[in-house]
Write an enzyme that holds these catalytic residues in place. Structure first.
Site, PDB file in Angstrom:
ATOM      1  N   GLN A 103       0.845  -1.193   0.000  1.00 21.36           N
ATOM      2  CA  GLN A 103       0.000   0.000   0.000  1.00 21.36           C
ATOM      3  C   GLN A 103       0.885   1.249   0.000  1.00 21.36           C
ATOM      4  O   GLN A 103       1.690   1.455   0.904  1.00 21.36           O
ATOM      5  CB  GLN A 103      -0.933   0.054   1.206  1.00 21.36           C
ATOM      6  CG  GLN A 103      -1.972   1.166   1.016  1.00 21.36           C
ATOM      7  CD  GLN A 103      -2.766   1.480   2.260  1.00 21.36           C
ATOM      8  OE1 GLN A 103      -2.203   1.893   3.265  1.00 21.36           O
ATOM      9  NE2 GLN A 103      -4.080   1.305   2.202  1.00 21.36           N
ATOM     10  N   TYR A 184      -6.505  11.101   4.013  1.00 20.36           N
ATOM     11  CA  TYR A 184      -5.124  11.417   3.657  1.00 20.36           C
ATOM     12  C   TYR A 184      -5.097  12.213   2.354  1.00 20.36           C
ATOM     13  O   TYR A 184      -6.112  12.748   1.923  1.00 20.36           O
ATOM     14  CB  TYR A 184      -4.292  10.137   3.619  1.00 20.36           C
ATOM     15  CG  TYR A 184      -4.239   9.464   4.973  1.00 20.36           C
ATOM     16  CD1 TYR A 184      -3.725  10.140   6.074  1.00 20.36           C
ATOM     17  CD2 TYR A 184      -4.740   8.179   5.166  1.00 20.36           C
ATOM     18  CE1 TYR A 184      -3.702   9.555   7.337  1.00 20.36           C
ATOM     19  CE2 TYR A 184      -4.718   7.579   6.415  1.00 20.36           C
ATOM     20  CZ  TYR A 184      -4.203   8.277   7.490  1.00 20.36           C
ATOM     21  OH  TYR A 184      -4.188   7.700   8.742  1.00 20.36           O
TER      22      TYR A 184
END
Length: 363
Positions: A103, A184
């Site tokens: 990720q 984010y």
């Protein structure tokens, strides 16, 4: 494993995904990398290999840019030393029969100058978080006001994701997941309250989608679209995000992504928007479902998502920490250990690789 008709334990094959079951391990921050070098923990190979019975492992978020690190102990994927340790980890997972995606992560404003060695965090716009402090190596501190990324810096972020994807394949990963969720950087560009820009990256839904699409395209060009997943969390208020029109935004995003032939779309459902039911008909590829609530995803919920055809694979998070052999426990209808309450972040082996498999308890 015993013979079962449990849909979670049936194989799944689509594109490059050849999974023995429909159970994924969700990405989970564990904060155990060396805080100076960003090299993953010496225990990380064991941690991921212990959980290789999952159809797909997705790593913790990996920082791809010097300004993209969220806090202490976050691993990187930029240096030769980091790549070498990740290569040990992917080899351990493959030796155990597993598959693993990295990720890739940039946190935007969700960091602090202490974490960034004095640098100011960057974001779409100079909008600070005001409702909670942030954890740093010096403890909990108030957020600072980030500075808005320049166009040149946005181009650098796009290039950094592509470079990290290439390094991930060099490190032996089967693919990468771009982290577009949880408030984010990418969700900061998508949300109206954090993106106040008036240039080509702000204003209209099309402009607010631009960075996500540029990064996905760049990463797909670097390693092949069939090795790229994207995680989103529509209408997720985490980290002081407010999306005024999530249905409009995420329908447009999915419609733009669907023709690219990505490995998967990973939808974390949280908030009032029924994202899985709304987006599933618009997505022709693999869909991984997850939810972020006070209780973890459980096998019964996962089975219902598969039966309703809202997902092809279901990601489990916290239960994988305390149940490293989760697929085997589900197959044998064994009791599941409760989610962890301590030693989740930071530290060494304790609370990381010392949760036993069920067979170890009864063997």
């Amino acid at each position: 494993m015993t013979t079962t008709t449990n849909p979670l334990l049936t194989p799944y094959r689509h594109g490059v995904l050849d999974l023995p079951n429909r159970i994924a391990m969700a990405p989970m921050t564990r904060g155990r990398a060396d805080d100076t070098t960003g090299v993953p923990s010496e225990h990380a190979a064991a941690y991921y290999a212990q959980r290789a019975g999952a159809g797909l492992l997705i790593t913790e978020g990996i920082s791809i840019h010097p300004l993209g690190k969220s806090g202490p102990g976050i691993p990187g994927l930029r240096t030769d030393e980091q790549v070498a340790r990740w290569r040990e980890i992917t080899a351990a997972v493959h030796d155990a029969g597993g598959r693993i995606f990295a990720q890739l992560w940039h946190v935007g404003r969700m960091t602090h100058p202490v974490t960034l060695d004095g640098a100011t965090p960057t974001a779409p716009s100079a909008v600070p978080i005001t409702d909670a402090p942030i954890f740093t190596r010096e403890g909990l501190l108030p957020h600072v006001t980030p500075r808005a990324l320049t166009i040149a810096e946005i181009r650098d972020v796009v290039a950094a994701f592509a470079r990290a994807a290439g390094r991930a394949i060099e490190a032996g990963f089967d693919g990468v997941e771009i982290h577009g969720a949880n408030g984010y950087l990418f969700q900061q560009f998508l949300a109206e309250n954090t993106n106040l820009r008036t240039d080509r990256y702000g204003g209209s839904p099309e402009n607010r989608l631009r960075l996500v699409l540029e990064v996905v395209t760049a990463v797909a060009t670097e390693i092949g679209a069939d090795r790229v997943g994207l995680r989103i969390s529509p209408d997720n208020p985490e980290n002081q995000i407010r999306e005024s029109h999530p249905r409009e935004t995420y329908r447009a995003l999915v419609d733009a992504l669907d023709p690219l032939g990505l490995a998967y779309l990973h939808v974390l459902e949280r908030g009032d928007y029924d994202a899985l039911a709304d987006l599933r008909p618009r997505w022709s590829g693999t869909l991984i479902a997850n939810h972020n609530g006070p209780t973890p995803v459980d096998p019964g919920t996962a089975e219902r998502l598969l039966a309703a055809e809202l997902a092809d694979v279901v990601a489990f998070g916290r239960l994988f920490i305390t149940n490293p052999d989760l697929p085997a426990r589900i197959a044998e209808a064994l009791p599941l250990a409760a989610p962890p309450v301590a030693h989740v972040y930071g530290g060494g082996a304790r609370g990381y690789v010392d949760y036993p498999a069920a067979s170890a308890k009864v063997g």
